[in-house]
Design a protein around this motif. Structure first.
Motif, PDB file in Angstrom:
ATOM      1  N   TRP A   3     -32.062   7.378 -26.609  1.00  0.00           N
ATOM      2  CA  TRP A   3     -31.415   6.545 -25.766  1.00  0.00           C
ATOM      3  C   TRP A   3     -32.383   6.538 -24.277  1.00  0.00           C
ATOM      4  CZ3 TRP A   3     -28.307   3.187 -27.980  1.00  0.00           C
ATOM      5  CH2 TRP A   3     -27.668   3.564 -29.283  1.00  0.00           C
ATOM      6  N   LYS A   4     -32.144   5.632 -23.684  1.00  0.00           N
ATOM      7  CA  LYS A   4     -32.708   5.648 -22.253  1.00  0.00           C
ATOM      8  C   LYS A   4     -32.018   4.848 -21.188  1.00  0.00           C
ATOM      9  CE  LYS A   4     -36.810   2.852 -23.340  1.00  0.00           C
ATOM     10  NZ  LYS A   4     -38.040   2.924 -23.862  1.00  0.00           N
ATOM     11  N   GLU A   5     -31.935   4.895 -20.103  1.00  0.00           N
ATOM     12  CA  GLU A   5     -31.236   4.029 -19.110  1.00  0.00           C
ATOM     13  C   GLU A   5     -32.010   2.754 -19.105  1.00  0.00           C
ATOM     14  OE1 GLU A   5     -30.802   6.027 -15.550  1.00  0.00           O
ATOM     15  OE2 GLU A   5     -29.864   7.544 -16.490  1.00  0.00           O
ATOM     16  N   GLY A   6     -31.389   1.661 -18.848  1.00  0.00           N
ATOM     17  CA  GLY A   6     -32.028   0.499 -19.083  1.00  0.00           C
ATOM     18  C   GLY A   6     -32.181  -0.263 -20.325  1.00  0.00           C
ATOM     19  N   GLN A   7     -31.862   0.649 -21.362  1.00  0.00           N
ATOM     20  CA  GLN A   7     -32.044  -0.044 -22.909  1.00  0.00           C
ATOM     21  C   GLN A   7     -31.117  -0.899 -22.977  1.00  0.00           C
ATOM     22  OE1 GLN A   7     -32.195   3.142 -25.306  1.00  0.00           O
ATOM     23  NE2 GLN A   7     -32.203   1.593 -27.193  1.00  0.00           N
ATOM     24  N   ARG A   8     -31.437  -2.039 -23.633  1.00  0.00           N
ATOM     25  CA  ARG A   8     -30.584  -3.050 -24.358  1.00  0.00           C
ATOM     26  C   ARG A   8     -29.873  -2.791 -25.478  1.00  0.00           C
ATOM     27  NH1 ARG A   8     -28.239  -6.484 -21.427  1.00  0.00           N
ATOM     28  NH2 ARG A   8     -27.977  -8.058 -23.237  1.00  0.00           N
ATOM     29  N   VAL A  48     -27.639   0.260 -21.217  1.00  0.00           N
ATOM     30  CA  VAL A  48     -27.417   1.574 -21.068  1.00  0.00           C
ATOM     31  C   VAL A  48     -27.627   2.053 -19.497  1.00  0.00           C
ATOM     32  CG1 VAL A  48     -27.856   4.000 -21.704  1.00  0.00           C
ATOM     33  CG2 VAL A  48     -28.071   2.232 -23.323  1.00  0.00           C
ATOM     34  N   GLU A  49     -26.524   2.631 -18.797  1.00  0.00           N
ATOM     35  CA  GLU A  49     -26.552   2.848 -17.627  1.00  0.00           C
ATOM     36  C   GLU A  49     -26.547   4.379 -17.448  1.00  0.00           C
ATOM     37  OE1 GLU A  49     -22.884   1.643 -15.536  1.00  0.00           O
ATOM     38  OE2 GLU A  49     -23.808  -0.294 -15.213  1.00  0.00           O
ATOM     39  N   ARG A  50     -26.191   5.137 -18.218  1.00  0.00           N
ATOM     40  CA  ARG A  50     -26.255   6.733 -18.356  1.00  0.00           C
ATOM     41  C   ARG A  50     -26.580   7.234 -19.766  1.00  0.00           C
ATOM     42  NH1 ARG A  50     -21.945   8.110 -15.642  1.00  0.00           N
ATOM     43  NH2 ARG A  50     -20.995   8.713 -17.715  1.00  0.00           N
ATOM     44  N   VAL A  51     -27.243   8.249 -19.796  1.00  0.00           N
ATOM     45  CA  VAL A  51     -27.259   9.068 -21.151  1.00  0.00           C
ATOM     46  C   VAL A  51     -26.959  10.557 -20.707  1.00  0.00           C
ATOM     47  CG1 VAL A  51     -28.704   9.744 -23.123  1.00  0.00           C
ATOM     48  CG2 VAL A  51     -29.049   7.625 -22.099  1.00  0.00           C
ATOM     49  N   ASP A  52     -25.924  11.004 -21.696  1.00  0.00           N
ATOM     50  CA  ASP A  52     -25.313  12.292 -21.345  1.00  0.00           C
ATOM     51  C   ASP A  52     -25.700  13.074 -22.668  1.00  0.00           C
ATOM     52  OD1 ASP A  52     -24.676  12.010 -18.693  1.00  0.00           O
ATOM     53  OD2 ASP A  52     -22.934  11.227 -19.596  1.00  0.00           O
ATOM     54  N   GLY A 104     -27.926  19.213 -33.683  1.00  0.00           N
ATOM     55  CA  GLY A 104     -28.607  19.035 -32.455  1.00  0.00           C
ATOM     56  C   GLY A 104     -27.443  18.693 -31.133  1.00  0.00           C
ATOM     57  N   LEU A 105     -27.952  17.984 -30.165  1.00  0.00           N
ATOM     58  CA  LEU A 105     -27.212  17.921 -29.063  1.00  0.00           C
ATOM     59  C   LEU A 105     -26.128  16.704 -29.391  1.00  0.00           C
ATOM     60  CD1 LEU A 105     -29.667  18.247 -26.222  1.00  0.00           C
ATOM     61  CD2 LEU A 105     -27.872  19.934 -27.008  1.00  0.00           C
ATOM     62  N   ARG A 106     -25.071  16.529 -28.841  1.00  0.00           N
ATOM     63  CA  ARG A 106     -24.231  15.549 -28.961  1.00  0.00           C
ATOM     64  C   ARG A 106     -24.433  14.785 -27.704  1.00  0.00           C
ATOM     65  NH1 ARG A 106     -19.172  13.439 -27.095  1.00  0.00           N
ATOM     66  NH2 ARG A 106     -19.007  15.167 -25.772  1.00  0.00           N
ATOM     67  N   VAL A 107     -24.781  13.348 -28.023  1.00  0.00           N
ATOM     68  CA  VAL A 107     -25.127  12.427 -26.979  1.00  0.00           C
ATOM     69  C   VAL A 107     -24.168  11.617 -26.922  1.00  0.00           C
ATOM     70  CG1 VAL A 107     -26.750  10.546 -26.410  1.00  0.00           C
ATOM     71  CG2 VAL A 107     -27.609  12.505 -27.441  1.00  0.00           C
ATOM     72  N   THR A 108     -23.792  11.078 -25.537  1.00  0.00           N
ATOM     73  CA  THR A 108     -22.884   9.855 -25.302  1.00  0.00           C
ATOM     74  C   THR A 108     -23.464   8.963 -24.263  1.00  0.00           C
ATOM     75  OG1 THR A 108     -21.749  11.172 -23.577  1.00  0.00           O
ATOM     76  CG2 THR A 108     -21.016  11.223 -25.674  1.00  0.00           C
ATOM     77  N   VAL A 109     -23.032   7.791 -24.255  1.00  0.00           N
ATOM     78  CA  VAL A 109     -23.885   6.817 -22.987  1.00  0.00           C
ATOM     79  C   VAL A 109     -22.554   6.047 -22.663  1.00  0.00           C
ATOM     80  CG1 VAL A 109     -25.837   6.465 -24.573  1.00  0.00           C
ATOM     81  CG2 VAL A 109     -23.883   5.033 -25.008  1.00  0.00           C
ATOM     82  N   ARG A 110     -23.051   5.434 -21.436  1.00  0.00           N
ATOM     83  CA  ARG A 110     -22.048   4.780 -20.597  1.00  0.00           C
ATOM     84  C   ARG A 110     -22.920   3.392 -20.608  1.00  0.00           C
ATOM     85  NH1 ARG A 110     -19.050   4.582 -15.601  1.00  0.00           N
ATOM     86  NH2 ARG A 110     -19.467   2.793 -14.393  1.00  0.00           N
ATOM     87  N   VAL A 111     -22.178   2.471 -21.169  1.00  0.00           N
ATOM     88  CA  VAL A 111     -22.797   0.944 -21.308  1.00  0.00           C
ATOM     89  C   VAL A 111     -22.023  -0.151 -20.635  1.00  0.00           C
ATOM     90  CG1 VAL A 111     -23.402  -0.672 -22.998  1.00  0.00           C
ATOM     91  CG2 VAL A 111     -23.826   1.694 -23.325  1.00  0.00           C
ATOM     92  N   ARG A 112     -22.845  -0.929 -19.935  1.00  0.00           N
ATOM     93  CA  ARG A 112     -22.199  -2.188 -19.012  1.00  0.00           C
ATOM     94  C   ARG A 112     -22.539  -3.281 -19.968  1.00  0.00           C
ATOM     95  NH1 ARG A 112     -19.878  -2.880 -14.321  1.00  0.00           N
ATOM     96  NH2 ARG A 112     -20.437  -0.757 -13.812  1.00  0.00           N
ATOM     97  N   LEU A 113     -21.288  -3.534 -20.734  1.00  0.00           N
ATOM     98  CA  LEU A 113     -21.437  -4.951 -21.466  1.00  0.00           C
ATOM     99  C   LEU A 113     -21.689  -6.113 -20.738  1.00  0.00           C
ATOM    100  CD1 LEU A 113     -18.665  -3.813 -23.950  1.00  0.00           C
ATOM    101  CD2 LEU A 113     -21.173  -3.567 -24.467  1.00  0.00           C
ATOM    102  N   ASP A 114     -22.535  -7.072 -21.204  1.00  0.00           N
ATOM    103  CA  ASP A 114     -22.690  -8.287 -20.585  1.00  0.00           C
ATOM    104  C   ASP A 114     -21.312  -9.063 -20.154  1.00  0.00           C
ATOM    105  OD1 ASP A 114     -25.357  -7.803 -21.250  1.00  0.00           O
ATOM    106  OD2 ASP A 114     -25.544  -9.262 -22.759  1.00  0.00           O
ATOM    107  N   ASN A 115     -20.147  -8.892 -21.027  1.00  0.00           N
ATOM    108  CA  ASN A 115     -18.918  -9.360 -20.348  1.00  0.00           C
ATOM    109  C   ASN A 115     -18.295  -8.814 -19.350  1.00  0.00           C
ATOM    110  OD1 ASN A 115     -18.041  -7.051 -21.437  1.00  0.00           O
ATOM    111  ND2 ASN A 115     -17.015  -8.378 -23.318  1.00  0.00           N
ATOM    112  N   GLY A 116     -19.103  -7.724 -18.701  1.00  0.00           N
ATOM    113  CA  GLY A 116     -18.357  -6.947 -17.717  1.00  0.00           C
ATOM    114  C   GLY A 116     -17.741  -5.509 -17.994  1.00  0.00           C
ATOM    115  N   PHE A 117     -17.407  -5.406 -19.145  1.00  0.00           N
ATOM    116  CA  PHE A 117     -16.518  -4.090 -19.449  1.00  0.00           C
ATOM    117  C   PHE A 117     -17.759  -2.943 -19.653  1.00  0.00           C
ATOM    118  CE2 PHE A 117     -13.686  -7.148 -21.498  1.00  0.00           C
ATOM    119  CZ  PHE A 117     -12.487  -6.886 -20.940  1.00  0.00           C
ATOM    120  N   ALA A 122     -19.142   7.246 -24.564  1.00  0.00           N
ATOM    121  CA  ALA A 122     -19.090   6.279 -26.004  1.00  0.00           C
ATOM    122  C   ALA A 122     -20.116   7.213 -26.913  1.00  0.00           C
ATOM    123  CB  ALA A 122     -19.656   5.125 -25.989  1.00  0.00           C
ATOM    124  N   ALA A 123     -19.782   7.497 -27.923  1.00  0.00           N
ATOM    125  CA  ALA A 123     -20.475   8.124 -28.931  1.00  0.00           C
ATOM    126  C   ALA A 123     -21.838   7.357 -29.142  1.00  0.00           C
ATOM    127  CB  ALA A 123     -19.759   8.789 -30.340  1.00  0.00           C
TER     128      ALA A 123
END
Length: 130
Positions: A3-8, A48-52, A104-117, A122-123
C-alpha cells in the motif's frame, strides 16, 4: 499487496458500519444516537491517504527477542549449564516467534472514498487495488 499514499483502491465487499457515532468538533447536532448504520457498496473507489504498520508483539515474542539477543551477545561467555538452559528457553518460545514472523506487520489504511466518506484504520483486506 503493498500500500502507498495516493494509490487508488476499491472496496472488496459490501461494508456495513454500525455502532456509536462521534460527531466532529463544532457540530450543531445534539449528542446521542445520530445514525443507525451506514452501508457502503463493494466497488466503491477511493484514494489511500495514509498507511500505518502496527508491530503487535506478544509477551512471548518480546521475551524470545530478549533471550536470543542475550544468547547471541554473551552466550560464548556463559557456563555450559546456563547456556543450555537459555537455549531451552529460547526453543520453547520459538513457535510463537515463527508465527509472529509469518503474520508480519498488521497494516491499516485511511481511505477517502470518492463519495466523501473516510474509512480510517481499516484493515488492508477491506480494499483491493483499483
Amino acid at each position: 499487496m503493498t500500500w502507498k499514499e495516493g494509490q487508488r483502491v476499491r472496496l472488496a465487499a459490501d461494508v456495513r458500519l454500525a455502532g456509536s457515532v462521534t460527531l466532529g468538533e463544532g457540530s450543531p447536532a445534539e449528542t446521542g444516537a445520530v445514525a443507525g448504520f451506514l452501508a457502503l457498496a463493494a466497488g466503491t473507489e477511493g484514494t489511500v491517504e495514509r498507511v500505518d504498520e502496527h508491530d503487535e508483539q506478544s509477551k512471548e515474542v518480546r521475551e524470545y527477542v530478549r533471550l536470543k539477543s542475550l544468547l547471541d551477545d554473551f552466550g560464548h561467555q556463559m557456563p555450559p549449564g546456563s547456556r543450555k538452559q537459555l537455549e531451552e528457553q529460547i526453543g520453547s518460545l520459538e513457535p510463537e516467534w515463527i508465527a509472529y514472523r509469518e503474520r508480519g506487520l498488521r497494516v491499516t489504511v485511511r481511505v477517502r472514498l470518492d463519495n466523501g466518506f473516510v474509512l480510517d484504520e481499516a484493515a488492508e483486506g477491506v480494499f483491493t487495488s483499483a
